[in-house]
Design an enzyme around this catalytic site. Structure first.
Site, PDB file in Angstrom:
ATOM      1  N   ASP A  43       0.894  -1.089  -0.185  1.00 54.73           N
ATOM      2  CA  ASP A  43       0.079  -0.039   0.054  1.00 54.73           C
ATOM      3  C   ASP A  43       0.856   1.276  -0.057  1.00 54.73           C
ATOM      4  OD1 ASP A  43       0.788  -0.542   2.690  1.00 54.73           O
ATOM      5  OD2 ASP A  43      -0.667   0.923   3.486  1.00 54.73           O
ATOM      6  N   HIS A 103       1.409  -8.896  -3.814  1.00 53.28           N
ATOM      7  CA  HIS A 103       0.530  -7.961  -3.724  1.00 53.28           C
ATOM      8  C   HIS A 103       1.384  -6.400  -3.358  1.00 53.28           C
ATOM      9  CE1 HIS A 103      -3.348  -6.780  -1.878  1.00 53.28           C
ATOM     10  NE2 HIS A 103      -2.624  -5.809  -1.029  1.00 53.28           N
TER      11      HIS A 103
END
Ligand SMILES: [Ca+2]
Ligand SMILES: [Ca+2]
Length: 569
Positions: free
Chosen positions: A182, A489
Site C-alpha cells: 500500500d 501484492h
C-alpha cells in the site's frame, strides 16, 4: 502424541512417497536458486524416495556421492524429507544434483558470492518504494515511474489534534518509503525497519561502503545503504509533534486502489500520537544518532537532530506512558496496533542508556520474553544494541543481556538441529519469511561475536530457505530464481503493466492466519505450504519494508562472510 505420530510415520513412509511422486516434478529436489556459497555449508532437500545422491558435472562425471539423511517428517508442511549434505564440495561451477536409479535431476550452481546481488537488490527495493519521489530510468530501467504522494499537504486528523495543531492543521511530511503493497507510511513499522538497515551498516561497514546500488546518491561520499536509509529517517523526523509525541501513521482514510503512485491523489492525514510509536521513534533516533556521529563531516548536525528528537520523544513517553493506538472509526488502513508495549519500553530504554546514560530498564530485562524481532515484538532489538555497547552498560547488566541473547539464539540452533527442514521456525505468523530472515539475523550477530560456525551455518540454511530450500519450492525474492513470485501484492507491481514484479522484494510467505483474501483460490491448510503467488493474497504474497530489512542484513552478512572466507583461503 509425538510418539504416535512417529510410529504412524514409519508405517506410511513408502505409501507417502508413492503419493507424493504424483506431485509437481520440479519440487522433489530443493536447492537455493541463487546458488550455494562455495566456502560454506550446502544442504539440499529431497522429497522422493532414495538412499543416496550424486553430484555430477554438466558432462555427467560424478563429483561426489553421498547418503541421504532421514527421512524425517515436518508437521508444518506435512511432508517427508531427506537431507543431502555436500558441504565438502567447494569448487564454484555448474552441477547437477542426481538421484541414482531415478530420473530425478536438478541443475544448480556453486558460486563464491551468490548472496551479494540479493543484498544489493534488497536495498534497491527500498529505492523503488520511495514516496514523493520518481524512479528515474537511469536507476530503475524499465521500472521507471513518476513520483507520487508529495505529502506537502497532510492534514492533522481529529485523533491527532493538539492545542498547537488542531484538527485540519496542514503539515508537510514528504519522503519516506511506502510501507508495503500500500501507499501509506507507519512509524511503528518504519522504526524496526530503519533500525535493521542501520544495524547492517553498523555490523558490516566496509562491506556496505563498497556496494554501489545505482541510486541517485551513488557516488557521493556516503555508503548507499545509509543514503537509502536516510530517505526514511528524514521522513520520520517530520512525524514528531512540537510536544515530542509522534504520530502513528501518515495515511489515506482507506487503502487506495491498484493504481500507480502518480495516479493516487486521495487526501492524507497524520493519525493519533501514542506511546508505542513514540518509543519506536525514540529508539530509532537514538540509535541513528550514534551511527551518524561517525558521519559528522558529511552530515553536519544530523546526529544532533536525531539525538534531540529521541530525547523529546522519550520525555513525551515518560509523561504519557501507556497510550495505545486505537484505530479511529473512519480509518481502515493498516493498524499496527500493539497491546503490550513493555518490549518497546525496553528497546527505547536501552537505546537511551547508550545515548545519554539514562536508567537501564533492568526490571524489564528480568521479566520480558525475548523473541525473534517483529514490528510488535522489539525486545530483542534492545539486546542487540546492548551487545554492541559493552562500555555503556553496567557489567552485570551487560552479562545478563549476553546470557539472555545467546540462550535464545542457542534455542533456535537446537530447533534447527532437530527439525526435518534445517530451519528454526516453529510458528507461522503473517510474514513468516521475515521471521526466517530475522532468525538468520540473530544467528549472524551471534556468529560475529562468537565466531562459532554453528551460528553461521544455521544462518546460511535460513538464507537458502528463502532462496528455494522450502516446502513451496519458491525462491521468495522477486527477480531471483527460476520459480519466483510474479504476482506480489504490491500496488506498483500490480499496475505498472510490466510482466515482471519490481525486483528485490521478499514475499511475506506461507501462513494460515488469513484465508479470506482470495476467496476463490484454494490454499493448503498446512502453514509452511500455505502460500499462493496471487496478487489478491495480501496475507501470503505482500511485500513490506520490515520484511525486506532483515533480508538486507542476512544476505549482506553472508555475502560479506563469503568474501572474508575467500580472502583468508
Ligand atoms: Ca552514496
Ligand atoms: Ca510490543
Amino acid at each position: 502424541m509425538m510418539k504416535k505420530l512417529c510410529i504412524f510415520g514409519v508405517l506410511i513412509t513408502n505409501l507417502f512417497f508413492k503419493t507424493f511422486a504424483g506431485n509437481d516434478q520440479e519440487d522433489r529436489i530443493l536447492l537455493p536458486q541463487n546458488g550455494f556459497v562455495a566456502g560454506l555449508n550446502k544442504i539440499a532437500m529431497v522429497r522422493t524416495p532414495a538412499d543416496s545422491f550424486y553430484i555430477t558435472s554438466p558432462d555427467n562425471h560424478i563429483i561426489i556421492r553421498g547418503k541421504l539423511q532421514g527421512p524425517a517428517y515436518w508437521p508444518y508442511s506435512g511432508d517427508w524429507v531427506q537431507k543431502a549434505d555436500f558441504s565438502a564440495l567447494k569448487t564454484p561451477g555448474e552441477y547437477y544434483f542426481t538421484l541414482p536409479g531415478t530420473k530425478e535431476q536438478r541443475q544448480f550452481r556453486i558460486q563464491d558470492d551468490p548472496c551479494g546481488n540479493i543484498a544489493n537488490a534488497a536495498v534497491k527495493a527500498f529505492y523503488y518504494n520511495r514516496c514523493s519521489y520518481p524512479v528515474l530510468p537511469e536507476y530503475g530501467g524499465v521500472f521507471q515511474r513518476g513520483a507520487g504522494h508529495p505529502d506537502k499537504v497532510v492534514y492533522v486528523h481529529k485523533s491527532a489534534a493538539s492545542e498547537n495543531r488542531p484538527e485540519g492543521t496542514v503539515i508537510s511530511s514528504p519522503g519516506g518509503w511506502y510501507d508495503a503493497g500500500d501507499y501509506n507510511k507507519y512509524i511503528v513499522n518504519s522504526g524496526i525497519t530503519t533500525y535493521t538497515m542501520l544495524l547492517a551498516l553498523e555490523y558490516f561497514p566496509s562491506y556496505w561502503k563498497s556496494r554501489n546500488l545505482a541510486i541517485p546518491e551513488s557516488g557521493n561520499n556516503l555508503p548507499d545503504l545509509l543514503d537509502e536509509t536516510l530517505f526514511n529517517l528524514r521522513w520520520m523526523l517530520t512525524m514528531q509533534d512540537s510536544d515530542g509525541g509522534v504520530y502513528h501513521k501518515l495515511t489515506t482514510l482507506n487503502f487506495e486502489p491498484f493504481v500507480m503512485p502518480a495516479d493516487a491523489h486521495e487526501k492524507r492525514y497524520v493519525i493519533q500520537k501514542n506511546t508505542a510509536a513514540s518509543l519506536d521513534f525514540a529508539a530509532t533516533m537514538a540509535h541513528a544518532s550514534g551511527i551518524l556521529s561517525n558521519f559528522s563531516t558529511e552530515l553536519p548536525g544530523l546526529a544532533d537532530s536525531c539525538r534531540k528528537a529521541a530525547v523529546a520523544a522519550w520525555n513525551w513517553c515518560k509523561k504519557n506512558p501507556g497510550i495505545l493506538y486505537r484505530q479511529p472509526p473512519d480509518i481502515s488502513t493498516g493498524a499496527y496496533g500493539d497491546g503490550d508495549i513493555r518490549d518497546e519500553w525496553f528497546w527505547a530504554g536501552v537505546e537511551m542508556t547508550v545515548l545519554n546514560g539514562s536508567a537501564f530498564p533492568d526490571s524489564l530485562l528480568k521479566t520480558l520474553q525475548f523473541q525473534t524481532p517483529s514490528w510488535g515484538g522489539v525486545a530483542s532489538l534492545g539486546l542487540i544494541t546492548a551487545l554492541n555497547n559493552s562500555g555503556k552498560i553496567k557489567p552485570e547488566l551487560y552479562a545478563r543481556c549476553q546470557t539472555v541473547f545467546y540462550t535464545y539464539v542457542d534455542q533456535l540452533i537446537n530447533l534447527a538441529d532437530r527439525s526435518a527442514w534445517p530451519v528454526s521456525l516453529d510458528y507461522w505468523a503473517w510474514g513468516s519469511n521475515s521471521d526466517i530472515a530475522n532468525q538468520g539475523l540473530l544467528k549472524m550477530i551471534a556468529y560475529t561475536f562468537r565466531k562459532d560456525v554453528k551460528y553461521l551455518h544455521a544462518a546460511v540454511n535460513d538464507m537458502n530457505y528463502l532462496a528455494g530450500v522450502n516446502p513451496t519450492g519458491y525462491c521468495f525474492i522477486t527477480g531471483f530464481g527460476e520459480k519466483s513470485p510474479m504476482n506480489i501484492h504490491h500496488r506498483v507491481s500490480g499496475s505498472d503493466k510490466i510482466n515482471d514484479p519490481v525486483p528485490g522484494f521478499l514475499a511475506g510467505g506461507p501462513n494460515t492466519v488469513v484465508f479470506s483474501d482470495c476467496p476463490d483460490i484454494k490454499r493448503s491448510l498446512l502453514p509452511a505450504l500455505s502460500y499462493v503467488d496471487e496478487l489478491c493474497s495480501y496475507s501470503t504474497n505482500e511485500i513490506a519494508i520490515n520484511w525486506n530489512a532483515p533480508l538486507v542484513f542476512l544476505a549482506g552478512a553472508i555475502s560479506y562472510t563469503a568474501g572474508q572466507l575467500k580472502n583468508t583461503k
